[in-house]
Scaffold this motif. Sequence first.
Motif, PDB file in Angstrom:
ATOM      1  N   UNK A  50     -19.237 -11.549  -1.403  1.00 52.24           N
ATOM      2  CA  UNK A  50     -20.105 -12.428  -0.609  1.00 52.24           C
ATOM      3  C   UNK A  50     -19.561 -13.856  -0.582  1.00 52.24           C
ATOM      4  N   UNK A  51     -19.099 -14.343  -1.723  1.00 54.60           N
ATOM      5  CA  UNK A  51     -18.549 -15.700  -1.783  1.00 54.60           C
ATOM      6  C   UNK A  51     -17.366 -15.861  -0.828  1.00 54.60           C
ATOM      7  N   UNK A  52     -16.502 -14.843  -0.781  1.00 56.88           N
ATOM      8  CA  UNK A  52     -15.314 -14.922   0.077  1.00 56.88           C
ATOM      9  C   UNK A  52     -15.703 -14.855   1.553  1.00 56.88           C
ATOM     10  N   UNK A  53     -16.553 -13.899   1.917  1.00 59.42           N
ATOM     11  CA  UNK A  53     -16.867 -13.761   3.343  1.00 59.42           C
ATOM     12  C   UNK A  53     -17.713 -14.929   3.857  1.00 59.42           C
ATOM     13  N   UNK A  54     -18.641 -15.435   3.041  1.00 65.11           N
ATOM     14  CA  UNK A  54     -19.440 -16.571   3.519  1.00 65.11           C
ATOM     15  C   UNK A  54     -18.577 -17.825   3.653  1.00 65.11           C
ATOM     16  N   UNK A  55     -17.614 -17.994   2.743  1.00 63.68           N
ATOM     17  CA  UNK A  55     -16.689 -19.125   2.877  1.00 63.68           C
ATOM     18  C   UNK A  55     -15.842 -18.990   4.138  1.00 63.68           C
ATOM     19  N   UNK A  56     -15.632 -17.740   4.578  1.00 62.49           N
ATOM     20  CA  UNK A  56     -14.837 -17.483   5.776  1.00 62.49           C
ATOM     21  C   UNK A  56     -15.646 -17.410   7.064  1.00 62.49           C
ATOM     22  N   UNK A 163      -5.345   7.507   1.886  1.00 57.37           N
ATOM     23  CA  UNK A 163      -3.912   7.372   2.199  1.00 57.37           C
ATOM     24  C   UNK A 163      -3.525   8.297   3.347  1.00 57.37           C
ATOM     25  N   UNK A 164      -4.036   9.522   3.326  1.00 55.34           N
ATOM     26  CA  UNK A 164      -3.733  10.483   4.399  1.00 55.34           C
ATOM     27  C   UNK A 164      -4.226   9.976   5.749  1.00 55.34           C
ATOM     28  N   UNK A 165      -5.359   9.293   5.749  1.00 54.28           N
ATOM     29  CA  UNK A 165      -5.950   8.797   6.991  1.00 54.28           C
ATOM     30  C   UNK A 165      -5.416   7.435   7.405  1.00 54.28           C
ATOM     31  N   UNK A 166      -4.564   6.834   6.591  1.00 52.31           N
ATOM     32  CA  UNK A 166      -3.979   5.543   6.936  1.00 52.31           C
ATOM     33  C   UNK A 166      -4.889   4.358   6.688  1.00 52.31           C
ATOM     34  N   UNK A 167      -5.898   4.520   5.812  1.00 57.37           N
ATOM     35  CA  UNK A 167      -6.755   3.401   5.438  1.00 57.37           C
ATOM     36  C   UNK A 167      -5.930   2.396   4.638  1.00 57.37           C
ATOM     37  N   UNK A 168      -6.395   1.169   4.588  1.00 53.42           N
ATOM     38  CA  UNK A 168      -5.807   0.179   3.699  1.00 53.42           C
ATOM     39  C   UNK A 168      -6.203   0.558   2.265  1.00 53.42           C
ATOM     40  N   UNK A 169      -5.231   0.760   1.394  1.00 57.43           N
ATOM     41  CA  UNK A 169      -5.509   1.139   0.006  1.00 57.43           C
ATOM     42  C   UNK A 169      -4.902   0.087  -0.913  1.00 57.43           C
ATOM     43  N   UNK A 170      -5.740  -0.458  -1.810  1.00 57.44           N
ATOM     44  CA  UNK A 170      -5.277  -1.459  -2.776  1.00 57.44           C
ATOM     45  C   UNK A 170      -5.573  -0.966  -4.178  1.00 57.44           C
ATOM     46  N   UNK A 171      -4.612  -1.147  -5.065  1.00 55.47           N
ATOM     47  CA  UNK A 171      -4.859  -0.746  -6.452  1.00 55.47           C
ATOM     48  C   UNK A 171      -4.741  -1.943  -7.380  1.00 55.47           C
ATOM     49  N   UNK A 172      -5.531  -1.907  -8.423  1.00 57.80           N
ATOM     50  CA  UNK A 172      -5.506  -2.906  -9.475  1.00 57.80           C
ATOM     51  C   UNK A 172      -5.287  -2.196 -10.803  1.00 57.80           C
ATOM     52  N   UNK A 186     -12.874  -9.601  -5.265  1.00 60.52           N
ATOM     53  CA  UNK A 186     -13.587 -10.263  -4.169  1.00 60.52           C
ATOM     54  C   UNK A 186     -12.635 -10.751  -3.096  1.00 60.52           C
ATOM     55  N   UNK A 187     -11.509 -11.314  -3.526  1.00 63.40           N
ATOM     56  CA  UNK A 187     -10.497 -11.768  -2.573  1.00 63.40           C
ATOM     57  C   UNK A 187      -9.913 -10.598  -1.789  1.00 63.40           C
ATOM     58  N   UNK A 188      -9.550  -9.516  -2.483  1.00 62.63           N
ATOM     59  CA  UNK A 188      -8.913  -8.369  -1.824  1.00 62.63           C
ATOM     60  C   UNK A 188      -9.828  -7.751  -0.776  1.00 62.63           C
ATOM     61  N   UNK A 189     -11.073  -7.490  -1.151  1.00 62.20           N
ATOM     62  CA  UNK A 189     -12.006  -6.867  -0.208  1.00 62.20           C
ATOM     63  C   UNK A 189     -12.539  -7.876   0.809  1.00 62.20           C
TER      64      UNK A 189
END
Length: 197
Positions: A50-56, A163-172, A186-189
């Motif tokens: 929420x902090x990231x999207x509201x700032x944006x 991954x099969x569907x080509x979605x954006x996938x991020x790992x931590x 929060x930044x990534x999403x």
Amino acid sequence: MTDVLVPGGRDVRASLDRADDTTTDACVVACPPHPQHRGHRGDERLRAVSDVVTAGGVDCLRFDYGDWDEGYGERADARNAVAWARERYDRVGLFGFSFGGCVALLVASESEVDAVSALAPTARLASDLDAVAAMDAIDCPAQVVYGTRDDTADWRPVVERARELGFDVREFSADHFFVGQAGKVGDAAGEWLLDAL
């Protein structure tokens, strides 16, 4: 922040976090983690997004589920929150963490949303509430973020299908709760949602 009562026949209360730019035509609906495990709209991962999207320049509606209903009522709560946002905004995104990530994927497969991001989503809530199967019907930009050390949620089938569907996938390199990494998550999403919306 504004308190909102989400219509739909269940007691669903929400907080609307307003964008720094007070005139926005976009909103992210944020689905909390499992309500029987203290999941609520004040969850730090939901707040970080929420902090990231509201700032944006995008509003964020963080809601609490109504009374426990084995995932069915909770999915309805999220659909109703999306409908509330859709009546007020041109573009609506979905975000969810854990149980809420599964809810977000399910709702994105059956509702009109413009983007969906799921953080550490579990694969299913019940045999007929299966996020992996539902992902085939998602026709908007989609993202899955997960922790490689997560031994709480059954995330592997979701990540594999994403991954099969080509979605954006991020790992931590993180556990299920992303301890100490809420800001990074929060930044990534949040930044991805801003780009997608």
